[in-house]
Write a protein that holds these residues in place. Sequence first.
Motif, PDB file in Angstrom:
ATOM      1  N   SER A  18       0.854  -0.999   0.073  1.00  0.00           N
ATOM      2  CA  SER A  18      -0.119   0.119   0.090  1.00  0.00           C
ATOM      3  C   SER A  18       0.953   1.142   0.082  1.00  0.00           C
ATOM      4  O   SER A  18       2.212   1.211   0.187  1.00  0.00           O
ATOM      5  CB  SER A  18      -1.008  -0.006   1.082  1.00  0.00           C
ATOM      6  OG  SER A  18      -1.923  -0.933   1.121  1.00  0.00           O
TER       7      SER A  18
ATOM      8  N   ASP B 185      -1.583  -2.626  -3.390  1.00  0.00           N
ATOM      9  CA  ASP B 185      -3.019  -2.910  -2.697  1.00  0.00           C
ATOM     10  C   ASP B 185      -3.920  -1.658  -2.336  1.00  0.00           C
ATOM     11  O   ASP B 185      -4.811  -1.555  -3.110  1.00  0.00           O
ATOM     12  CB  ASP B 185      -2.406  -3.376  -1.089  1.00  0.00           C
ATOM     13  CG  ASP B 185      -3.435  -3.955  -0.346  1.00  0.00           C
ATOM     14  OD1 ASP B 185      -4.817  -4.085  -0.766  1.00  0.00           O
ATOM     15  OD2 ASP B 185      -2.965  -4.297   0.888  1.00  0.00           O
ATOM     16  N   ARG B 186      -3.503  -0.736  -1.518  1.00  0.00           N
ATOM     17  CA  ARG B 186      -4.366   0.373  -1.530  1.00  0.00           C
ATOM     18  C   ARG B 186      -3.572   1.699  -1.560  1.00  0.00           C
ATOM     19  O   ARG B 186      -2.440   1.579  -0.720  1.00  0.00           O
ATOM     20  CB  ARG B 186      -5.072   0.415  -0.064  1.00  0.00           C
ATOM     21  CG  ARG B 186      -5.894  -0.670   0.113  1.00  0.00           C
ATOM     22  CD  ARG B 186      -6.339  -1.029   1.610  1.00  0.00           C
ATOM     23  NE  ARG B 186      -7.036  -2.282   1.763  1.00  0.00           N
ATOM     24  CZ  ARG B 186      -7.691  -2.696   2.925  1.00  0.00           C
ATOM     25  NH1 ARG B 186      -7.329  -2.149   4.178  1.00  0.00           N
ATOM     26  NH2 ARG B 186      -8.187  -3.910   2.730  1.00  0.00           N
TER      27      ARG B 186
ATOM     28  N   ASN C  66      -8.538   0.899  -7.065  1.00  0.00           N
ATOM     29  CA  ASN C  66      -7.717   0.931  -5.754  1.00  0.00           C
ATOM     30  C   ASN C  66      -7.015   2.147  -5.482  1.00  0.00           C
ATOM     31  O   ASN C  66      -6.049   2.480  -4.557  1.00  0.00           O
ATOM     32  CB  ASN C  66      -6.715  -0.111  -5.553  1.00  0.00           C
ATOM     33  CG  ASN C  66      -5.451  -0.266  -6.391  1.00  0.00           C
ATOM     34  OD1 ASN C  66      -5.321   0.486  -7.314  1.00  0.00           O
ATOM     35  ND2 ASN C  66      -4.539  -1.042  -5.906  1.00  0.00           N
TER      36      ASN C  66
ATOM     37  N   SER D  65     -11.023  -1.283   3.354  1.00  0.00           N
ATOM     38  CA  SER D  65     -11.160  -1.259   1.946  1.00  0.00           C
ATOM     39  C   SER D  65     -12.595  -0.743   1.542  1.00  0.00           C
ATOM     40  O   SER D  65     -12.986  -1.073   0.461  1.00  0.00           O
ATOM     41  CB  SER D  65     -11.212  -2.994   1.440  1.00  0.00           C
ATOM     42  OG  SER D  65      -9.662  -3.505   1.768  1.00  0.00           O
TER      43      SER D  65
ATOM     44  N   TYR E 129     -11.057   3.374   3.988  1.00  0.00           N
ATOM     45  CA  TYR E 129     -10.278   2.869   2.921  1.00  0.00           C
ATOM     46  C   TYR E 129      -9.226   2.083   3.129  1.00  0.00           C
ATOM     47  O   TYR E 129      -8.962   0.936   2.915  1.00  0.00           O
ATOM     48  CB  TYR E 129      -9.955   3.872   1.839  1.00  0.00           C
ATOM     49  CG  TYR E 129      -9.188   3.290   0.709  1.00  0.00           C
ATOM     50  CD1 TYR E 129      -9.966   2.169  -0.060  1.00  0.00           C
ATOM     51  CD2 TYR E 129      -8.028   3.770   0.184  1.00  0.00           C
ATOM     52  CE1 TYR E 129      -9.471   1.731  -1.128  1.00  0.00           C
ATOM     53  CE2 TYR E 129      -7.408   3.214  -0.770  1.00  0.00           C
ATOM     54  CZ  TYR E 129      -8.102   2.033  -1.659  1.00  0.00           C
ATOM     55  OH  TYR E 129      -7.296   1.513  -2.566  1.00  0.00           O
TER      56      TYR E 129
END
Length: 503
Positions: free
Chosen positions: A213, A236-237, A431, A491, A487
């Motif tokens: 992330s 990922d994020r 994402n 998520s 988030y």
Amino acid sequence: MKRRGSAGRSLALLVVLGLGGSPAVVPAAAAEPGTPQVEWGRCPDDVVTEAAPTELRCATVRVPLGYADPEGERIDLTVSRLAAADPDKRRGVLMLNPGGPGGSGLALPALLVAQGLPSSVTDRYDLIGMDTRGVGHSTPVSCGFTTDSPYYSNIPPYAVDDPAVTAQAKIAEQAAEQCADNDHDGRLRHLTTANTARDLDRIRAALGEEKTSYLGYSYGTALGAAYASMFPERTDRIVLDSNIGDTHLDRDGMRRYALGMEQTLPDFARWAARRHDSYGLGRTPEQVRASYLTIAGTLDKAPLGGIDGSLFRLLTFGHLFKQTQYPKLAQTWQALLEGDEAAARGLSAAHRETADGELSPADNALTVFLSVTCNDVEWPEDVTTYRRGVAEDRERYPLYGAATANITPCAFWPYAPAEPPVEIDAEGPRNVLLLQNRRDASTPHRGGKMLREKFGDRARLVTVDDSGHGVYVLGGNSCALNTATRYLTESEMPAKDTFCRAD
């Protein structure tokens, strides 16, 4: 190779690299994860001091200087870690970047904690700070800029007329030549956003992670956008805060700083007008704006205590980054409006040291800023182009346009870009969360809208009805804070673009 053209301290570093053939374009192959390859130990003393009372651990990751020759010369990247507080909840790593390019990020995990980063985030992520290639405690680079160098800011000085552009061109050319002359190890041309994104992926692999992330501010949004486009399957994020609008800073991007100042100064003007009895800058926002133009015009003709109109405009631009700096900015305007030479001398000394022969404290940061910015994309080389742009923007953005459209050392940079700038990939996972204040001097709202359009359905844009540079944790808006935290931790990506009202 680009042929060379013939023609102190940075307050607002973004708001901040020998000669020879250019390396070939490098494919964006992801490094494979595995057993962690880093050995954590004590951080450098200055990082320990800056991070206190939070204790960070640091390590070194070796990466290729040039990815076209992965078995060739290696350089060091220094990274820091604040381990996830709750191993049972740990999701992975959250890489951090403070912007620049050229900003040190080793202490950033601790600084975000001190600013109030929610424990729900620190429970779930190892926070990974770093000095990116060329910066600080990584293998550093230097153009040798000293405290008395005429090139002292990553933003060109305000040009009052055509001769001022010509004069700045000579300074810009000298700075570019100085960088080339000091590039004894041939490292400057390898400092690019694309290579730094490749470094991020090497760090991810060295940490033993399948994915990473990322949270990046200002220029860190360009780096994050590049990584999310080059390695979408490894992301990922992704949270990009205060966006410059692309994966690189080009001339159009720098000229948008002037738009940002036009949009942001009214907030300060309203603040100052309500405090006219204290600062005397005007009883209405329009009168405060007029005071700015009066001070700048007066200093253009007769500098006071080492402050000319150009430095006054730069000081104002930098102090618009945070509303907490408004009192100091008002105090500065008041002193200059009243002709207080002693106060002006103090302001000038605080901005730029004058010890002859010593390296500027900003030398490394300015070197990295120039190298990445000039290596990422071609800049116009004709001085006439800049004269025309300055004239246009002086009219279009009278507060600061004749500065940000002025000529930079990139016009004379000795190295051509080794590869095209990274293109935004709109085909990856959804994402990417974009955060943007409506009014931001260095990254105006337009940058967030541009990146939202380029990412398409991969991204959602959170617009905050606020002023300043930095939204998540660094700003004070509860809606934006909660949206980004949900988030990162749950998520929960907004179903559509979101508008956050001022608190």
